[in-house]
Design an enzyme around this catalytic site. Structure first.
Site, PDB file in Angstrom:
ATOM      1  N   HIS A 134       3.743  12.526   2.206  1.00 23.57           N
ATOM      2  CA  HIS A 134       3.907  11.085   2.407  1.00 23.57           C
ATOM      3  C   HIS A 134       5.362  10.643   2.408  1.00 23.57           C
ATOM      4  O   HIS A 134       5.643   9.449   2.515  1.00 23.57           O
ATOM      5  CB  HIS A 134       3.151  10.320   1.317  1.00 23.57           C
ATOM      6  CG  HIS A 134       1.688  10.589   1.309  1.00 23.57           C
ATOM      7  ND1 HIS A 134       0.847  10.129   2.295  1.00 23.57           N
ATOM      8  CD2 HIS A 134       0.913  11.288   0.445  1.00 23.57           C
ATOM      9  CE1 HIS A 134      -0.391  10.524   2.026  1.00 23.57           C
ATOM     10  NE2 HIS A 134      -0.370  11.226   0.916  1.00 23.57           N
TER      11      HIS A 134
ATOM     12  N   HIS B  14       0.819  -1.209   0.000  1.00 24.38           N
ATOM     13  CA  HIS B  14       0.000   0.000   0.000  1.00 24.38           C
ATOM     14  C   HIS B  14       0.856   1.264   0.000  1.00 24.38           C
ATOM     15  O   HIS B  14       0.723   2.128  -0.858  1.00 24.38           O
ATOM     16  CB  HIS B  14      -0.939   0.015   1.207  1.00 24.38           C
ATOM     17  CG  HIS B  14      -1.787   1.239   1.280  1.00 24.38           C
ATOM     18  ND1 HIS B  14      -2.985   1.352   0.597  1.00 24.38           N
ATOM     19  CD2 HIS B  14      -1.614   2.417   1.918  1.00 24.38           C
ATOM     20  CE1 HIS B  14      -3.497   2.555   0.813  1.00 24.38           C
ATOM     21  NE2 HIS B  14      -2.694   3.213   1.617  1.00 24.38           N
TER      22      HIS B  14
ATOM     23  N   HIS C  26      -1.501   4.783  -2.240  1.00 22.32           N
ATOM     24  CA  HIS C  26      -1.498   5.682  -1.086  1.00 22.32           C
ATOM     25  C   HIS C  26      -1.316   7.153  -1.432  1.00 22.32           C
ATOM     26  O   HIS C  26      -1.998   8.014  -0.898  1.00 22.32           O
ATOM     27  CB  HIS C  26      -0.426   5.230  -0.092  1.00 22.32           C
ATOM     28  CG  HIS C  26      -0.461   5.925   1.228  1.00 22.32           C
ATOM     29  ND1 HIS C  26      -1.575   5.897   2.050  1.00 22.32           N
ATOM     30  CD2 HIS C  26       0.474   6.672   1.878  1.00 22.32           C
ATOM     31  CE1 HIS C  26      -1.313   6.585   3.148  1.00 22.32           C
ATOM     32  NE2 HIS C  26      -0.094   7.069   3.068  1.00 22.32           N
ATOM     33  N   VAL C  27      -0.397   7.459  -2.334  1.00 21.48           N
ATOM     34  CA  VAL C  27      -0.038   8.857  -2.613  1.00 21.48           C
ATOM     35  C   VAL C  27      -0.985   9.498  -3.622  1.00 21.48           C
ATOM     36  O   VAL C  27      -1.082  10.709  -3.700  1.00 21.48           O
ATOM     37  CB  VAL C  27       1.437   8.941  -3.089  1.00 21.48           C
ATOM     38  CG1 VAL C  27       1.809  10.350  -3.506  1.00 21.48           C
ATOM     39  CG2 VAL C  27       2.362   8.442  -1.995  1.00 21.48           C
ATOM     40  N   HIS C  28      -1.690   8.700  -4.418  1.00 20.99           N
ATOM     41  CA  HIS C  28      -2.653   9.211  -5.402  1.00 20.99           C
ATOM     42  C   HIS C  28      -1.988  10.041  -6.492  1.00 20.99           C
ATOM     43  O   HIS C  28      -2.549  11.016  -6.961  1.00 20.99           O
ATOM     44  CB  HIS C  28      -3.760  10.035  -4.731  1.00 20.99           C
ATOM     45  CG  HIS C  28      -4.612   9.240  -3.801  1.00 20.99           C
ATOM     46  ND1 HIS C  28      -5.970   9.141  -3.938  1.00 20.99           N
ATOM     47  CD2 HIS C  28      -4.294   8.490  -2.719  1.00 20.99           C
ATOM     48  CE1 HIS C  28      -6.451   8.374  -2.980  1.00 20.99           C
ATOM     49  NE2 HIS C  28      -5.456   7.961  -2.229  1.00 20.99           N
TER      50      HIS C  28
END
Length: 204
Positions: free
Chosen positions: A114, A104, A141-143
């Site tokens: 992040h 993830h 997670h970071v998009h």
């Protein structure tokens, strides 16, 4: 309320019928009452001798895919640590063209919010990933989409000045995948036809 498009009640413990008034008060297209994916989708953890459905491996010729849990303990001698050590020993590189790891939280990313969130996993597993010559590590997670060169930070030694990742031909390529578009909508939504696609990896 009229602008509400997506409502997530998965953590509310809501049961029973959905009130029809909800549709009259908003332009709601998506109502999520989901429970955790572990209750919706079985993972093949037992087949890969894992003690938890949160980490497991899948072998699909010519790929050996290892899925890890960013939010489970991974330090030395934990269940996940022991399993990863054993699973990497089971990889037969002469029969495996692609060794892929999925997690993830990315080990490397350039997002200031992040940055270094994957550091604990990096310090535990990166040496093994380089030694096993993992080809790709995919994370979310970071998009935001990012892809690295083959780099590693296994020679980290701040007293010598070696504190940054360096090119390493044995290291993986790190790929951070995009989960949402810039408007914050789930991937692949067609609101006209009430169709919405989500990534099964639940990367949000």
């Amino acid at each position: 309320m009229r602008k509400l498009r997506y409502l997530d009640l998965s953590g509310a413990g809501f049961t029973g019928m959905i009130p029809y008034q909800l549709g009259n008060l908003s332009d709601l297209d998506i109502l999520s009452l989901d429970v955790t994916y572990l209750h919706r989708m079985a993972t093949p953890h037992l087949a890969s001798k894992s003690s938890s459905p949160l980490w497991y491996a899948v072998r699909r010729t010519p790929a050996h895919i290892i899925v890890l849990s960013s939010y489970s303990p991974d330090v030395k001698y934990t269940h996940q640590w022991r399993w990863v050590r054993g699973e990497l020993k089971r990889v037969e590189r002469e029969k495996t063209s692609w060794l892929i790891v999925i997690m993830h939280v990315p080990i490397y990313n350039s997002n200031v919010k992040h940055y270094t969130e994957g550091e604990s996993m990096r310090t535990v597993f990166e040496n093994w990933f380089v030694k096993a010559k993992v080809d790709f590590i995919f994370a979310g997670h970071v998009h935001a989409y990012e892809r690295s060169y083959r780099i590693s930070n296994i020679h980290y030694n701040i007293s010598r000045g070696d504190r940054y990742p360096a090119p390493d031909k044995s290291a993986p390529v790190y790929v951070t995948v995009v989960y949402e578009d810039f408007d914050g909508d789930p991937v692949g939504c067609d609101y006209d036809n009430n169709i919405c696609l989500y990534l099964l990896s639940n990367m949000h």
